[in-house]
Write a protein that holds these residues in place. Structure first.
Motif, mmCIF file in Angstrom:
data_model
loop_
_atom_site.group_PDB
_atom_site.id
_atom_site.type_symbol
_atom_site.label_atom_id
_atom_site.label_comp_id
_atom_site.label_asym_id
_atom_site.label_seq_id
_atom_site.Cartn_x
_atom_site.Cartn_y
_atom_site.Cartn_z
ATOM 1 N N UNK A 1 8.470 -1.318 5.638
ATOM 2 C CA UNK A 1 8.253 -0.051 4.934
ATOM 3 C C UNK A 1 9.507 0.286 4.151
ATOM 4 N N UNK A 2 9.312 0.792 2.926
ATOM 5 C CA UNK A 2 10.445 1.159 2.086
ATOM 6 C C UNK A 2 10.106 2.308 1.175
ATOM 7 N N UNK B 1 0.856 -1.191 0.000
ATOM 8 C CA UNK B 1 0.000 0.000 0.000
ATOM 9 C C UNK B 1 0.886 1.233 0.000
ATOM 10 N N UNK B 2 0.466 2.248 -0.735
ATOM 11 C CA UNK B 2 1.201 3.510 -0.779
ATOM 12 C C UNK B 2 0.901 4.301 0.484
ATOM 13 N N UNK B 3 1.939 4.660 1.211
ATOM 14 C CA UNK B 3 1.773 5.453 2.421
ATOM 15 C C UNK B 3 1.865 6.943 2.127
ATOM 16 N N UNK B 4 2.809 7.312 1.277
ATOM 17 C CA UNK B 4 2.944 8.730 0.890
ATOM 18 C C UNK B 4 3.755 8.799 -0.390
ATOM 19 N N UNK B 5 3.671 9.926 -1.047
ATOM 20 C CA UNK B 5 4.439 10.148 -2.268
ATOM 21 C C UNK B 5 4.644 11.636 -2.453
ATOM 22 N N UNK C 1 8.451 7.601 -3.492
ATOM 23 C CA UNK C 1 7.278 6.853 -3.063
ATOM 24 C C UNK C 1 7.617 6.082 -1.796
ATOM 25 N N UNK C 2 6.706 6.099 -0.852
ATOM 26 C CA UNK C 2 6.838 5.345 0.397
ATOM 27 C C UNK C 2 5.745 4.290 0.405
#
Length: 404
Positions: free
Chosen positions: A345-346, A318-322, A332-333
């Motif tokens: 998390x990466x 899932x995308x956490x932030x960008x 992209x996080x």
């Protein structure tokens, strides 16, 4: 007028020198009443084949000087006599610098500095001490790694063991102790110097063409991790079948044998606890970032197989932030979730890179699980320590690495 050749006339008048008059015994090691007499018998080896520097001398009778082996000279010994250790300032300083037990004599300490390539006699070199000390060191390093990181894959465990007590690490340890090497081994060398036969410049290192002790040494057999545990050494490397112990060797191997011999001598003279404390103080106290030893080929697939084996829900990215999606340098996080739990998390310049790094972080979090640095090891219950220690609690045993 012809030139007169005086050397021909003088050669007829001078008496030819015989080989007995040209050969002199070295006064470095004479026969005494001491029980450590240096007059020994040696087999032909690299240390015993050193010749006197008189190969190109020609006398008046035009006869070349005969080559004389030092090992054939009376009273010759390739290493310093044991009684010389009592008067060596370097050896006494090394003994005090390492805070070694007083039960360890200087004669034994001097023996740890003599490699089999310098003195092939097993009663005067460190071969037996290095074998004993290497086994003790590998045992304490292995039990500490297995109890502290019970989920490490075998390949990472081999790499961590090599980082702690491999030849390159032991060479750094010996250099930090202030041990220096002698230019060449001999009886006149200070007993406080490391003595071994060095490789000549340009010499290729020995290969494993002579075969190994593995029963499946044929080229068409595949070498697996399970067979490495059974047949190979403590680092997962194959053991050569034919190896000449008295041959010249690299400097790091000589330093490694010396450190192992010191551990073995402490075990013999001071006991098990003293050897264990020495290994913990000089080997296990070194910092090692084990997380940098991992190398995953397919982290996404391996993480999915791990979740299926442990009964977790299928991992979802899932995308956490960008930020800067349409710029030249987007970031992209991405997080990996198994149900409501976040496994890793990466971040990366693309969604695929961020997902891969998140899977790698999740796998490292699983494999690097540790109950703590002060975990008890099986050697704590050996000897008289079992009476003062509380009851033994079995350590965590993991299923093993993910096979995919």
């Amino acid at each position: 007028m012809k030139r007169l050749r005086i050397e021909r006339w003088s050669g007829q008048l001078l008496k030819p020198r015989t080989a007995s008059s040209r050969t002199r015994s070295r006064p470095c090691c004479q026969a005494t009443n001491s029980p450590f007499n240096c007059s020994r018998t040696y087999s032909s080896s690299s240390a015993a084949q050193r010749r006197t520097p008189s190969d190109d001398l020609i006398f008046e009778n035009d006869e070349p000087l005969e080559e004389v082996l030092e090992s054939s000279l009376p009273g010759y010994c390739p290493s310093p006599p044991p009684q010389a250790a009592l008067s060596s300032a370097k050896l006494a300083a090394l003994h005090a610098r390492l805070d070694l037990p007083k039960k360890l004599p200087l004669q034994t300490m001097a023996r740890t500095l003599v490699d089999p390539s310098a003195d092939p006699n097993v009663h005067f070199n460190n071969a037996s001490l290095a074998t004993l000390g290497g086994s003790i060191m590998s045992y304490h390093v292995s039990e500490w790694l297995l109890c502290t990181y019970p989920r490490l894959p075998m390949t990472v465990l081999f790499a961590a063991a090599y980082a702690y007590n491999g030849p390159k690490t032991l060479q750094l340890v010996a250099r930090e102790w202030g041990v220096e090497t002698a230019a060449a081994p001999g009886a006149e060398v200070d007993p406080g110097l490391l003595q071994f036969s060095k490789l000549a410049p340009g010499t290729r290192l020995a290969t494993r063409e002579g075969g190994s002790v593995r029963p499946d040494a044929k080229s068409y057999f595949r070498k697996g991790i399970s067979s490495s545990v059974v047949y190979d050494d403590e680092f997962g490397d194959t053991i050569p079948k034919d190896s000449e112990a008295n041959a010249p060797l690299p400097t790091e191997d000589a330093y490694a044998s010396f450190v192992k011999a010191v551990v073995g001598s402490i075990y013999l003279h001071a006991g098990r606890e003293a050897a264990k404390s020495f290994v913990k103080a000089h080997i296990l106290s070194r910092y090692l970032d084990i997380s940098r030893l991992f190398q995953f080929k397919e982290p996404v697939r391996e993480l999915s197989r791990l979740c299926a084996r442990e009964g977790f829900e299928y991992p979802v990215a899932r995308i956490l932030s960008e930020t800067g999606r349409l710029s030249r340098h987007p970031v992209f996080v991405v997080g990996i979730f198994s149900g409501p739990d976040k496994l890793g998390e990466g971040q990366g310049p693309s969604l695929q890179e961020a997902r891969t790094r998140a899977c790698v972080m999740a796998l490292k979090s699983w494999y690097l699980y540790s109950p703590g640095n002060d975990v008890r090891v099986p050697s704590d219950m050996e000897g008289g320590a079992a009476e003062t220690q509380p009851a033994w609690e079995p350590v965590h045993i993991d299923i093993g690495e993910v096979i995919h």
